[in-house]
Design a protein around this motif. Structure first.
Motif, PDB file in Angstrom:
ATOM      1  N   LYS A 104       7.263 -10.605  14.275  1.00 14.89           N
ATOM      2  CA  LYS A 104       5.987  -9.927  14.497  1.00 14.89           C
ATOM      3  C   LYS A 104       5.995  -8.534  13.893  1.00 14.89           C
ATOM      4  N   ALA A 105       7.101  -7.803  14.058  1.00 13.70           N
ATOM      5  CA  ALA A 105       7.214  -6.450  13.497  1.00 13.70           C
ATOM      6  C   ALA A 105       7.156  -6.490  11.971  1.00 13.70           C
ATOM      7  N   ASP A 106       7.850  -7.464  11.375  1.00 10.32           N
ATOM      8  CA  ASP A 106       7.843  -7.600   9.907  1.00 10.32           C
ATOM      9  C   ASP A 106       6.450  -7.962   9.393  1.00 10.32           C
ATOM     10  N   GLN A 107       5.757  -8.811  10.143  1.00 10.22           N
ATOM     11  CA  GLN A 107       4.403  -9.199   9.739  1.00 10.22           C
ATOM     12  C   GLN A 107       3.442  -8.028   9.819  1.00 10.22           C
ATOM     13  N   GLU A 108       3.575  -7.231  10.874  1.00 13.37           N
ATOM     14  CA  GLU A 108       2.709  -6.056  11.015  1.00 13.37           C
ATOM     15  C   GLU A 108       2.995  -5.040   9.922  1.00 13.37           C
ATOM     16  N   ALA A 109       4.269  -4.896   9.561  1.00 13.60           N
ATOM     17  CA  ALA A 109       4.647  -3.971   8.486  1.00 13.60           C
ATOM     18  C   ALA A 109       4.063  -4.441   7.158  1.00 13.60           C
ATOM     19  N   ALA A 110       4.106  -5.748   6.921  1.00 14.21           N
ATOM     20  CA  ALA A 110       3.546  -6.309   5.682  1.00 14.21           C
ATOM     21  C   ALA A 110       2.041  -6.098   5.627  1.00 14.21           C
ATOM     22  N   ALA A 111       1.384  -6.273   6.773  1.00 20.37           N
ATOM     23  CA  ALA A 111      -0.070  -6.081   6.832  1.00 20.37           C
ATOM     24  C   ALA A 111      -0.429  -4.623   6.573  1.00 20.37           C
ATOM     25  N   THR A 112       0.379  -3.706   7.116  1.00 17.78           N
ATOM     26  CA  THR A 112       0.123  -2.272   6.947  1.00 17.78           C
ATOM     27  C   THR A 112       0.260  -1.853   5.487  1.00 17.78           C
ATOM     28  N   LYS A 113       1.212  -2.477   4.774  1.00 15.91           N
ATOM     29  CA  LYS A 113       1.449  -2.132   3.369  1.00 15.91           C
ATOM     30  C   LYS A 113       0.419  -2.757   2.424  1.00 15.91           C
ATOM     31  N   THR A 114      -0.362  -3.694   2.947  1.00 18.30           N
ATOM     32  CA  THR A 114      -1.340  -4.383   2.095  1.00 18.30           C
ATOM     33  C   THR A 114      -2.475  -3.439   1.710  1.00 18.30           C
ATOM     34  N   LYS A 115      -2.766  -3.377   0.433  1.00 21.89           N
ATOM     35  CA  LYS A 115      -3.871  -2.533  -0.025  1.00 21.89           C
ATOM     36  C   LYS A 115      -5.207  -3.116   0.428  1.00 21.89           C
ATOM     37  N   PRO A 116      -6.141  -2.268   0.842  1.00 20.85           N
ATOM     38  CA  PRO A 116      -7.459  -2.788   1.229  1.00 20.85           C
ATOM     39  C   PRO A 116      -8.203  -3.343   0.024  1.00 20.85           C
ATOM     40  N   VAL A 117      -9.146  -4.211   0.291  1.00 17.15           N
ATOM     41  CA  VAL A 117      -9.991  -4.778  -0.762  1.00 17.15           C
ATOM     42  C   VAL A 117     -11.331  -4.039  -0.741  1.00 17.15           C
ATOM     43  N   TYR A 118     -11.767  -3.597  -1.911  1.00 13.07           N
ATOM     44  CA  TYR A 118     -13.012  -2.847  -2.030  1.00 13.07           C
ATOM     45  C   TYR A 118     -14.082  -3.702  -2.717  1.00 13.07           C
ATOM     46  N   ARG A 119     -15.306  -3.256  -2.599  1.00 16.84           N
ATOM     47  CA  ARG A 119     -16.407  -3.878  -3.326  1.00 16.84           C
ATOM     48  C   ARG A 119     -17.422  -2.805  -3.695  1.00 16.84           C
ATOM     49  N   VAL A 120     -18.217  -3.103  -4.716  1.00 17.67           N
ATOM     50  CA  VAL A 120     -19.305  -2.203  -5.126  1.00 17.67           C
ATOM     51  C   VAL A 120     -20.494  -2.467  -4.213  1.00 17.67           C
ATOM     52  N   SER A 121     -20.954  -1.421  -3.547  1.00 22.37           N
ATOM     53  CA  SER A 121     -22.041  -1.569  -2.579  1.00 22.37           C
ATOM     54  C   SER A 121     -23.406  -1.529  -3.268  1.00 22.37           C
ATOM     55  N   GLU A 122     -24.131  -2.627  -3.151  1.00 20.31           N
ATOM     56  CA  GLU A 122     -25.491  -2.679  -3.682  1.00 20.31           C
ATOM     57  C   GLU A 122     -26.426  -1.815  -2.840  1.00 20.31           C
ATOM     58  N   ASN A 123     -26.152  -1.718  -1.555  1.00 19.67           N
ATOM     59  CA  ASN A 123     -26.998  -0.909  -0.675  1.00 19.67           C
ATOM     60  C   ASN A 123     -26.955   0.567  -1.051  1.00 19.67           C
ATOM     61  N   LEU A 124     -25.755   1.057  -1.366  1.00 18.54           N
ATOM     62  CA  LEU A 124     -25.633   2.469  -1.738  1.00 18.54           C
ATOM     63  C   LEU A 124     -26.292   2.751  -3.079  1.00 18.54           C
ATOM     64  N   LYS A 125     -26.215   1.791  -3.986  1.00 20.26           N
ATOM     65  CA  LYS A 125     -26.917   1.942  -5.266  1.00 20.26           C
ATOM     66  C   LYS A 125     -28.426   1.994  -5.032  1.00 20.26           C
ATOM     67  N   PHE A 126     -28.911   1.133  -4.178  1.00 22.67           N
ATOM     68  CA  PHE A 126     -30.330   1.106  -3.844  1.00 22.67           C
ATOM     69  C   PHE A 126     -30.759   2.419  -3.197  1.00 22.67           C
ATOM     70  N   ASN A 127     -29.927   2.943  -2.289  1.00 17.50           N
ATOM     71  CA  ASN A 127     -30.251   4.197  -1.615  1.00 17.50           C
ATOM     72  C   ASN A 127     -30.305   5.372  -2.581  1.00 17.50           C
ATOM     73  N   ALA A 128     -29.413   5.370  -3.578  1.00 18.58           N
ATOM     74  CA  ALA A 128     -29.417   6.447  -4.567  1.00 18.58           C
ATOM     75  C   ALA A 128     -30.710   6.432  -5.379  1.00 18.58           C
ATOM     76  N   GLN A 129     -31.154   5.245  -5.781  1.00 17.28           N
ATOM     77  CA  GLN A 129     -32.419   5.128  -6.511  1.00 17.28           C
ATOM     78  C   GLN A 129     -33.586   5.529  -5.605  1.00 17.28           C
TER      79      GLN A 129
END
Length: 294
Positions: A61-86
């Motif tokens: 469990k400790a090793d799994q939590e450590a692996a999860a912590t080291k995992t880079k987050p996944v990002y996406r381009v927000s269409e809502n923020l683009k819409f708000n800027a316009q």
């Protein structure tokens, strides 16, 4: 729910096997593997068979939590923020009356300020000209769409790469393929000529440009779960007749894991054998009963 004869036989077999296991004399032989962490062994123990060493539950469990912590987050381009800027850009330009040739600079500036937009009097004066205003608006609408489609990443990212959801899959992008907020501002200003127009675009860019690459919580969670599943559960192998403990040896976590694995294998093997024997006997008796009935 109706239970048939076969189900009754199986349930009975498991119940009897469990009772046999509890009172089985072989169970007593497992006591020689009962040690605690840090305890001193009172005997030498040799591996009775080949087996793999599985991590104990806490370590895994400790090793799994450590692996999860080291995992880079996944990002996406927000269409809502683009819409708000316009939307913000449109709102700013709505302060200028396209039907009024005598747009009042002070009046427009006051309204903009009340709504949280601070533009200089000089730039507002320039935008009162319909031709200039239309050109600046068209330019910004086009360029903002282009920049936001590529994406502006957050300043909080401190690595050279980013995991980005793009075209229905997660890909790793170098940050130099995307924009920081400052790079986006510079790119926007560099694409227009004329000092006065550059100043207008620069000021508007400060207001409407925002970071529009955000963390995708669901995909990030999936990435963490995948990382947990990839954590090895086996930390080694032991060969038959290999020495596990010397007499008077202090028990480490590794030795404890080895001993626990032996006990688990012995318990499973004995229980499986008992169940198999019982099922076989029940099956034979069933044949006899069926034959008598026939």
């Amino acid at each position: 729910m109706k239970i048939n004869k076969n189900q009754i036989f199986v349930l009975t077999a498991f119940s009897i096997a469990f009772l046999l296991f509890l009172f089985n004399p072989q169970q007593l032989s497992l006591s020689k593997y009962n040690y605690n962490l840090g305890q001193i062994s009172d005997r030498e123990i040799i591996a009775p068979f080949d087996f793999s060493i599985y991590k104990n539950e806490a370590t895994l469990k400790a090793d799994q939590e450590a692996a999860a912590t080291k995992t880079k987050p996944v990002y996406r381009v927000s269409e809502n923020l683009k819409f708000n800027a316009q939307k913000n850009l449109d709102f700013i330009f709505q302060h200028f009356n396209i039907h009024d040739a005598e747009n009042d600079t002070l009046k427009i500036r006051k309204k903009l300020h009340q709504n949280g937009y601070n533009l200089s009097g000089k730039n507002i004066q320039m935008l009162t000209d319909l031709g200039t205003r239309q050109m600046i608006y068209d330019f910004l609408s086009t360029e903002l769409t282009r920049i936001f489609n590529i994406g502006i990443y957050p300043e909080s990212i401190n690595s050279k790469t980013i995991n980005l959801y793009h075209n229905n899959e997660v890909k790793t992008f170098n940050l130099n393929r995307l924009y920081s907020l400052e790079e986006a501002k510079e790119k926007l200003v560099s694409h227009i000529s004329g000092e006065n127009k550059k100043n207008i675009v620069k000021e508007l860019a400060e207001t409407v440009l925002i970071e529009n690459i955000i963390i995708d919580k669901e995909l990030s969670k999936q990435a963490q779960e995948k990382a947990k599943q990839q954590v090895p559960v086996i930390i080694g192998k032991v060969k038959k007749n290999e020495k596990i403990l010397d007499k008077n040896q202090k028990i480490s976590q590794l030795e404890l894991d080895k001993l626990d694995n032996i006990k688990e294998i012995r318990i499973f093997t004995n229980l499986t054998k008992d169940i198999s024997d019982i099922l076989s006997k029940i099956k034979k008796k069933t044949y006899v009963i069926v034959g008598l009935d026939g």
